[in-house]
Design a protein around this motif. Structure first.
Motif, PDB file in Angstrom:
ATOM      1  N   UNK A 599      37.103  35.570  29.032  1.00 19.23           N
ATOM      2  CA  UNK A 599      35.848  36.074  29.724  1.00 19.23           C
ATOM      3  C   UNK A 599      36.356  36.857  30.804  1.00 19.23           C
ATOM      4  N   UNK A 600      37.647  36.614  31.307  1.00 16.63           N
ATOM      5  CA  UNK A 600      38.195  37.493  32.546  1.00 16.63           C
ATOM      6  C   UNK A 600      38.395  39.073  32.092  1.00 16.63           C
ATOM      7  N   UNK A 601      39.071  39.015  30.844  1.00 16.36           N
ATOM      8  CA  UNK A 601      39.231  40.525  30.137  1.00 16.36           C
ATOM      9  C   UNK A 601      37.889  41.371  29.926  1.00 16.36           C
ATOM     10  N   UNK A 602      36.832  40.376  29.464  1.00 22.12           N
ATOM     11  CA  UNK A 602      35.757  41.221  28.985  1.00 22.12           C
ATOM     12  C   UNK A 602      34.771  41.554  30.492  1.00 22.12           C
ATOM     13  N   UNK A 603      34.998  40.563  31.426  1.00 23.16           N
ATOM     14  CA  UNK A 603      34.374  40.977  32.586  1.00 23.16           C
ATOM     15  C   UNK A 603      34.805  42.250  33.250  1.00 23.16           C
ATOM     16  N   UNK A 604      36.356  42.424  33.414  1.00 24.04           N
ATOM     17  CA  UNK A 604      37.138  43.536  33.968  1.00 24.04           C
ATOM     18  C   UNK A 604      36.904  44.757  33.259  1.00 24.04           C
TER      19      UNK A 604
END
Length: 639
Positions: A599-604
């Protein structure tokens, strides 16, 4: 056309009754729903009797023994060209015999419950659950393949959960229902894995192929497969037996059965007499050719587990005071008898004596154990207590219950010429021919059985008369008629020519009473009865003195050898600390961490590339032209 197509109605009628009784919301008197369920089950009972007469004496017999008839069969799910799951009806000696057993006991329970459950909240719901349970059991025994059996096997588990937990406002009933469901789920997981391994080796689910003794080629592909020194087939059959051991409450999966007494007494008669608890015995009997020819080591396990369970449960039954729990442990012991008998059996003719004896005892046990439970219900209905310490001198108040209960006690004790004598005698003969140690175990168990059953009988109907809050009275006819019918069956069912009807190879043979076994077994039963008469016919201080001398041993036996406490400790301490806690850490830190990381990689990433979606036409035109140039240059380069 076989003429047996109507047999599909036998399980379908209870299914229709379940749907009607369960879904109707009309404001009828509750008794109307009981009458509906009873009439429906009565119809199934009559059809079962007609089927049995027609099969055993008219259409079933053939030149090579009784035929296997499949009047109804449809393909439900095709997995591969050769592997598919069918739904249908299989008629052979054991399935037809089970039709009679299930519908007889269930019909008696339906009639009896009209009196026992009268005025109970949820009367309509009770009869709906009874119909569902009966449908599930009938579907199980009529299955044409092992996967169809598994489907109905799970339906039996669900419906028994509903019946055991009928008094859902009572915490102990809810706990008992959950315990039965969870324990049998663990066993059923083994059953499912066993089915998958067996189907992987044989490429079939059908009983007619699995149990064929002429076409053994389906097992050759798995002959070389092994694991930990045992063949794949042996593992498959052990896992399948694990499922049977769960349903039939064999040690160490027996812990759910005594607690299941929290359900209404008619439920106890239905579950513990002739239906759910013998499903495991029926499973082993259905798969017997595979056990015998392909996995004899697994069959040996069946014999020893059955033998140990029968003795273990009989010892515990001698110390219990709740009359339904005494009968529950008695059921464990008698099911152990049946399992042992299958385990010591050969195949065909007198070699298959154990198989025939097991099915014979299943039949006779269904009648006298249903009689015992319904008799116990009549007693509880009169004195409003399950504790034998609150009972005594009831024979003068309840003459019909007294006589029928006495008949059942004599039958289970193996007193001739009652039915239990004949079926138990054949089991003991089969055990003696196979293994003297197993014979010794069952011989001792026979004496213990007579002792604890007459301990129960004398403490209820003799002894000192208690000061009852209300004067006890005989149960109404709607409850005593089933008692009399089952007492009649308990007396005379032993005279059936069972060895000519139900055998391992479907070819009948003649048996005779083996006096060298029968006389000692009757004597040890009489010794057990005499000991019970001496200790319990009149109030005495001797039993208390004996229990005090036994000390720790008696306490351990009374507490069922602390098996439940051991399981609870294992669950709370070992499984929680060494299994659940590490799994929870892995779930939180690895699984959840991985998903959070995605989720964090997708967000960034989306934050970095969001300017590509600027809304300005010139940016899109630039990206389109640049992309086109890259594609053209790539094609020119590679071509």
């Amino acid at each position: 056309m076989t003429g047996f197509e109507y047999t599909v109605l036998i399980p379908l009628i209870p299914l229709v009754m379940f749907l009607l009784i369960g879904l109707l919301t009309v404001k009828w008197k509750p008794e109307v729903f009981g009458i509906m369920g009873t009439i429906g089950l009565g119809t199934s009972f009559l059809l079962s009797v007609v089927t049995a007469v027609n099969y055993f004496f008219i259409q079933g017999p053939g030149a090579g023994g009784f035929q296997c008839i499949t009047p109804v069969k449809v393909t439900w799910l095709r997995l591969t060209e050769s592997l598919h799951i069918d739904l249908g009806v299989l008629l052979d000696p054991i399935s037809v015999m089970m039709l009679v057993v299930i519908t007889t006991v269930s019909f008696m329970v339906h009639i009896y419950s009209m009196g026992y459950m009268k005025g109970e909240p949820g009367f309509q719901r009770f009869y709906a659950f009874l119909s569902l349970f009966t449908f599930s059991m009938l579907g199980l025994v009529l299955a044409t393949n092992i996967f169809q059996m598994y489907i109905f096997w799970e339906l039996v588990g669900v419906s028994s959960f509903l019946l055991i937990g009928f008094y859902y406002e009572k915490p102990s009933a809810v706990a008992a229902a959950k315990k039965a469901f969870i324990v049998t789920r663990f066993a059923d997981l083994g059953f499912l894995i066993g089915i998958l391994v067996l189907s992987f080796v044989t490429k079939t689910f059908d009983f007619d192929q699995l149990t064929s003794t002429t076409n053994t080629s389906i097992f050759t592909s798995g002959a070389s497969l092994s694991f930990m020194g045992m063949s794949a087939l042996s593992w498959a059959m052990l896992l399948i037996f694990m499922g049977g051991a769960g349903k039939s409450a064999m040690f160490p999966l027996h812990i759910w059965l005594p607690d299941a007494m929290e359900g209404p007494t008619p439920v106890s008669a239905l579950i513990h007499a002739a239906t759910m608890v013998v499903a495991g015995v029926y499973l082993v009997a259905r798969m017997f050719p595979v056990f015998h020819f392909q996995a004899p080591d697994a069959l040996e396990v069946v014999a020893w587990v059955g033998g140990f369970t029968s003795l273990f449960a009989a010892v515990i039954a001698m110390t219990q005071f709740d009359i339904k729990r005494v009968l529950a442990f008695s059921t464990l012991s008698q099911i152990g008898y049946m399992m042992l008998s299958l385990g010591v059996s050969g195949y065909g003719g007198e070699e298959g004596l154990g198989y025939m004896a097991s099915m014979f005892h299943l039949f006779t046990h269904a009648m006298f154990k249903a009689l015992l439970f319904l008799g116990a219900g009549s007693i509880i209905h009169a004195v409003h207590s399950n504790d034998m310490n609150d009972m005594g001198g009831l024979r003068k108040y309840m003459p019909v219950t007294h006589i029928t209960f006495l008949i059942a006690c004599l039958t289970i004790s193996g007193v001739p010429p009652l039915s239990g004598f004949f079926s138990k005698d054949e089991i003991l003969v089969a055990a003696l021919e196979h293994n003297p140690i197993l014979f010794g175990v069952e011989f001792l168990t026979a004496g213990l059985t007579a002792f604890y059953m007459f301990r129960l009988y004398f403490r209820i109907f003799w002894g000192t008369e208690r000061h009852y809050h209300h004067t006890p009275h005989e149960s109404p006819l709607v409850m005593t008629i089933p008692l009399m019918v089952l007492a009649f069956a308990s007396v005379f069912s032993g005279f059936l020519p069972f060895s000519e009807l139900v055998t391992s190879d479907k070819i009948g043979f003649e048996t005779e009473t083996h006096l060298m076994v029968a006389i000692p077994s009757v004597l040890i039963g009489v010794i057990g009865i005499v000991f019970a008469w001496f200790l319990y016919k009149k109030d005495s201080l001797v039993p208390k003195a004996i229990t005090e001398k036994l000390g720790v041993l008696y306490k351990a036996t009374y507490n069922k050898f602390y098996i439940d406490e051991i399981y609870l400790f294992m669950t709370k301490k070992v499984i929680f600390n060494y299994v659940s806690r590490p799994v929870a850490w892995f779930d939180r830190n690895v699984i959840d961490g991985f998903m959070v990381g995605i989720g964090r990689v997708t967000e960034k990433t989306s934050y970095r590339i969001k300017e590509m979606q600027s809304g300005q036409l010139q940016h899109y035109a630039f990206a389109f032209v640049a992309g086109t140039l890259v594609l053209v240059l790539s094609l020119l380069y590679f071509l």
